[in-house]
Design a protein around this motif. Structure first.
Motif, short mmCIF file in Angstrom:
data_model
loop_
_atom_site.label_atom_id
_atom_site.label_comp_id
_atom_site.label_asym_id
_atom_site.label_seq_id
_atom_site.Cartn_x
_atom_site.Cartn_y
_atom_site.Cartn_z
N LYS A 146 0.83 -1.20 0.00
CA LYS A 146 0.00 0.00 0.00
C LYS A 146 0.87 1.26 0.00
N ARG A 147 1.88 1.28 0.90
CA ARG A 147 2.77 2.45 0.96
C ARG A 147 3.58 2.58 -0.32
N ARG A 148 4.02 1.46 -0.86
CA ARG A 148 4.81 1.48 -2.09
C ARG A 148 3.99 2.04 -3.25
N LYS A 149 2.72 1.61 -3.33
CA LYS A 149 1.83 2.10 -4.38
C LYS A 149 1.60 3.60 -4.24
N GLU A 150 1.48 4.10 -3.00
CA GLU A 150 1.28 5.52 -2.77
C GLU A 150 2.51 6.32 -3.19
N TRP A 151 3.70 5.80 -2.88
CA TRP A 151 4.93 6.48 -3.31
C TRP A 151 5.01 6.58 -4.83
N VAL A 152 4.68 5.47 -5.50
CA VAL A 152 4.72 5.44 -6.97
C VAL A 152 3.73 6.45 -7.55
N ARG A 153 2.56 6.55 -6.93
CA ARG A 153 1.53 7.49 -7.41
C ARG A 153 2.02 8.93 -7.27
N LEU A 154 2.68 9.23 -6.15
CA LEU A 154 3.14 10.60 -5.91
C LEU A 154 4.32 10.97 -6.80
N VAL A 155 5.12 9.99 -7.19
CA VAL A 155 6.26 10.27 -8.07
C VAL A 155 5.80 10.70 -9.45
N ARG A 156 4.65 10.16 -9.89
CA ARG A 156 4.02 10.56 -11.17
C ARG A 156 4.93 10.33 -12.37
N ARG A 157 5.49 9.13 -12.43
CA ARG A 157 6.27 8.74 -13.61
C ARG A 157 5.51 7.66 -14.36
N LYS A 158 5.38 7.81 -15.66
CA LYS A 158 4.59 6.89 -16.47
C LYS A 158 5.28 5.53 -16.55
N ASN A 159 4.49 4.47 -16.31
CA ASN A 159 4.97 3.08 -16.37
C ASN A 159 6.19 2.86 -15.47
N PHE A 160 6.17 3.51 -14.32
CA PHE A 160 7.31 3.42 -13.40
C PHE A 160 7.12 2.26 -12.44
N VAL A 161 8.09 1.37 -12.39
CA VAL A 161 8.08 0.23 -11.47
C VAL A 161 9.39 0.26 -10.69
N PRO A 162 9.38 0.63 -9.40
CA PRO A 162 10.61 0.71 -8.63
C PRO A 162 11.18 -0.69 -8.31
N LYS A 166 10.02 8.05 9.00
CA LYS A 166 8.97 7.47 9.84
C LYS A 166 8.15 6.47 9.02
N MET A 167 7.43 5.61 9.73
CA MET A 167 6.69 4.53 9.07
C MET A 167 5.60 5.06 8.13
N ASP A 168 5.05 6.23 8.44
CA ASP A 168 3.97 6.78 7.61
C ASP A 168 4.43 7.90 6.68
N ALA A 169 5.75 8.02 6.48
CA ALA A 169 6.28 9.10 5.65
C ALA A 169 5.97 8.86 4.18
N VAL A 170 5.60 9.94 3.48
CA VAL A 170 5.36 9.88 2.04
C VAL A 170 6.03 11.08 1.38
N PRO A 171 6.55 10.91 0.16
CA PRO A 171 7.17 12.05 -0.53
C PRO A 171 6.12 13.00 -1.09
N THR A 172 6.28 14.28 -0.77
CA THR A 172 5.29 15.27 -1.21
C THR A 172 5.91 16.48 -1.88
N ILE A 173 7.25 16.56 -1.92
CA ILE A 173 7.91 17.75 -2.49
C ILE A 173 8.51 17.36 -3.84
N PHE A 174 7.89 17.86 -4.92
CA PHE A 174 8.37 17.58 -6.27
C PHE A 174 8.30 18.86 -7.10
N ASP A 175 9.19 18.97 -8.05
CA ASP A 175 9.19 20.12 -8.96
C ASP A 175 8.87 19.61 -10.37
#
Length: 218
Positions: free
Chosen positions: A30-46, A72-81
């Motif tokens: 779930k957290r991995r999917k949320e990170w991928v969504r926030l990164v917003r890269r097309k067809n991105f699979v980490p 932290k366990m609930d940390a998500v990336p939110t700062i992108f340019d």
């Protein structure tokens, strides 16, 4: 050992002399999917060697109680340019387009493609080629309009004649009832409910109005 950041447009690379930490994508689905969504890269699979640098996390996302900086366990990336990344992609595409234009041959094949494109434009052009063609089309449309006007006039005349006949028949029926020459319930059976309840005087007024319309204008 991380080498670079996986965020779009981020050029940060690992350097032990710079105070920037790198963090793997979480193993929790779930957290991995949320990170991928926030990164917003097309067809991105980490993968297991995919990292994000600390630039993309707010200060509240870090646990600084130990010797190393941890998320932290609930940390998500939110700062992108994302704007900078999109601008750089547009600039690259423009440069590539200019390069392709400069390398385009001017031989017979290119001339042939230009001619075919002009033919397509002519085939799909809805403008008139010359004024005579436009004039013919206008004359044809004017004749069609005149024909439709004649048909409409004929229909209106038929409607008026039918209305006059209906009023005359109704007046006759009402007169017969008034003079006791026919049963009073005759109009109720023949005429619609809205008309059968009208008095004879109203129908006489309608008949005079219709006759007035038929008089020629001097």
């Amino acid at each position: 050992m991380p080498t670079n950041c996986a965020a779009a447009g981020c050029a940060t690379t690992y350097n032990k002399h710079i105070n920037i930490s790198f963090h793997r994508f979480p193993l929790d689905p779930k957290r991995r999917k949320e990170w991928v969504r926030l990164v917003r890269r097309k067809n991105f699979v980490p993968g297991k060697h995919t990292f994000l640098c600390s630039k993309h996390f707010e200060a509240s996302c870090f646990d600084l109680t130990g010797q190393t900086r941890r998320l932290k366990m609930d940390a998500v990336p939110t700062i992108f340019d994302f704007c900078t990344h999109i601008k750089s992609m547009k600039l690259k595409s423009r440069n590539l387009l200019k390069k392709n234009k400069s390398c385009t041959p001017t031989g017979p094949s290119n001339l042939k493609s230009n001619i075919s494109s002009q033919q397509v434009l002519l085939e799909h052009s809805y403008a008139f080629r010359n004024p005579m063609e436009a004039k013919k089309r206008i004359i044809k449309l004017e004749k069609e309009i005149a024909s439709l006007r004649r048909k409409m006039k004929t229909c209106l005349q038929k409607e008026r004649r039918a209305t006059r006949r209906w009023i005359k028949a109704t007046c006759l029926m009402k007169n017969l009832e008034a003079n006791s020459l026919s049963p009073k319930s005759t109009s109720e059976h023949v005429l619609p409910t809205a008309l059968s309840s009208l008095p004879l005087e109203d129908f006489k007024i309608l008949e005079r109005d219709e006759q007035g319309k038929m008089l020629p204008v001097l």
